[in-house]
Design a protein around this motif. Structure first.
Motif, PDB file in Angstrom:
ATOM      1  N   LYS A 110       5.522  15.332  -8.369  1.00 41.48           N
ATOM      2  CA  LYS A 110       6.140  14.147  -7.771  1.00 41.48           C
ATOM      3  C   LYS A 110       6.648  13.188  -8.849  1.00 41.48           C
ATOM      4  O   LYS A 110       7.776  12.686  -8.762  1.00 41.48           O
ATOM      5  CB  LYS A 110       5.122  13.432  -6.873  1.00 41.48           C
ATOM      6  N   HIS A 126       8.830  14.871  -0.673  1.00 41.49           N
ATOM      7  CA  HIS A 126       7.362  14.903  -0.645  1.00 41.49           C
ATOM      8  C   HIS A 126       6.875  16.218  -0.053  1.00 41.49           C
ATOM      9  O   HIS A 126       5.897  16.804  -0.538  1.00 41.49           O
ATOM     10  CB  HIS A 126       6.826  13.738   0.200  1.00 41.49           C
ATOM     11  N   GLU A 207       2.092  10.183   2.626  1.00 37.25           N
ATOM     12  CA  GLU A 207       2.919   9.389   1.712  1.00 37.25           C
ATOM     13  C   GLU A 207       3.843   8.445   2.487  1.00 37.25           C
ATOM     14  O   GLU A 207       4.005   7.274   2.135  1.00 37.25           O
ATOM     15  CB  GLU A 207       3.757  10.316   0.826  1.00 37.25           C
TER      16      GLU A 207
END
Length: 308
Positions: A110, A126, A207
């Protein structure tokens, strides 16, 4: 001759290389491992119930259970606390390694992508990052999960050690490799790959929920949340968002064979055995893991900042 020739005027500059390893943080590994181990210690008996239900297909050697409570009390009565914690060692190794490596690879991937993009990632990015981390982690940890399942399915092993096919985690690893080779250690790998999609969806949801929540509160997207807020985000992401191939009492040729035989012998019900104890177990396990991870990683990363 000794000195390197200077670059010719007008030649393009050398491409800037972004090393992946500088995004690696051991703090994510330690924090994920801590969360996985703690949640496993607390909830392993429910994991044992889930697996025993999932493989309860009528074989005479298997105990018959009427429900979750009956399974727990029966194991306790005949095998004691040791019976409820059969397979806990590889389960702790597996959960600790899986969560630790998952967070380790996920955060590195990430951070690498965020640097390249120069902004926070979106939901799809993500999802892809979590899926990539999941595949790498599964490649490393699948033998541990096979070992855990074999140990959990040693019926009556808690009261009579002479009945044990495997004496422990490392004995199981050695015997599986000796008798079945690498293929034996990677049973369940293919459905495990499909399982990584579940983890990827959960991470994407987690997320996005954190980011949207902080935005709603007019805070930075990576702002630290309270324990209750982390529990809520983890539970919601889990809501949003493979024992049979690893069983030593049955021999399957592959995923299709498992599906066909389960359908033929048990119908639709066979695919959902163990789902209630699994839901009861995985949601609190997820919450414990994420809360421990977030707090431990934040603590360790703050120490890193102070020392730099």
């Amino acid at each position: 001759m000794g000195a390197a020739a200077p670059e010719m005027a007008g030649s393009p500059p050398a491409p800037h290389v972004r090393p992946l390893f500088r995004h690696v943080r051991y703090e994510n590994l330690v924090a994920g491992l801590s969360g996985g181990v703690l949640s496993t210690l607390v909830l392993h008996p429910l994991d044992l119930v889930k697996i025993r239900f999932a493989v309860s297909d009528g074989l005479e050697l298997r105990p018959k259970y009427k429900g979750i409570l009956h399974c727990l009390t029966t194991v306790w009565k005949h095998e004691g606390l040791r019976g409820l914690y059969q397979g806990v060692t590889p389960n702790m190794w597996g959960a600790g390694a899986s969560w630790g490596l998952y967070f380790f690879f996920y955060n590195a991937i990430k951070a690498y992508k965020e640097e390249a993009k120069l902004e926070n990632l979106g939901a799809t990015e993500h999802l892809v990052s979590a899926a990539e981390a999941g595949v790498i982690t599964l490649c490393i940890t699948n033998p541990i999960w096979v070992t855990k399942t074999r140990l959990v399915l040693q019926y009556d092993a808690g009261v009579d050690s002479s009945k044990r096919q495997y004496k422990g985690m490392f004995d199981a690893l050695i015997k599986i490799y000796r008798n079945e080779g690498i293929r034996g250690l990677y049973k369940g790998f293919v459905p495990g790959l499909f399982g990584t999609s579940h983890g990827a969806l959960q991470f994407m949801a987690y997320e996005q929920l954190k980011s949207k929540y902080n935005k709603h509160r007019n805070r930075l997207s990576d702002m630290k949340l309270s324990t209750l807020e982390y529990i809520t985000m983890a539970a919601l992401s889990k809501i949003f968002a493979v024992a049979r191939l690893q069983d030593q009492h049955n021999t399957y040729s592959g995923v299709v064979d498992v599906v066909c035989r389960t359908w033929r012998k048990e119908g639709t019900h066979g695919f959902y055995k163990g789902i209630i104890p699994n839901v009861i177990r995985v949601t609190p396990a997820c919450c414990i893991t994420f809360v421990v991870y977030e707090n431990v990683s934040r603590f360790l990363l703050d120490i890193r900042k102070e020392n730099n």
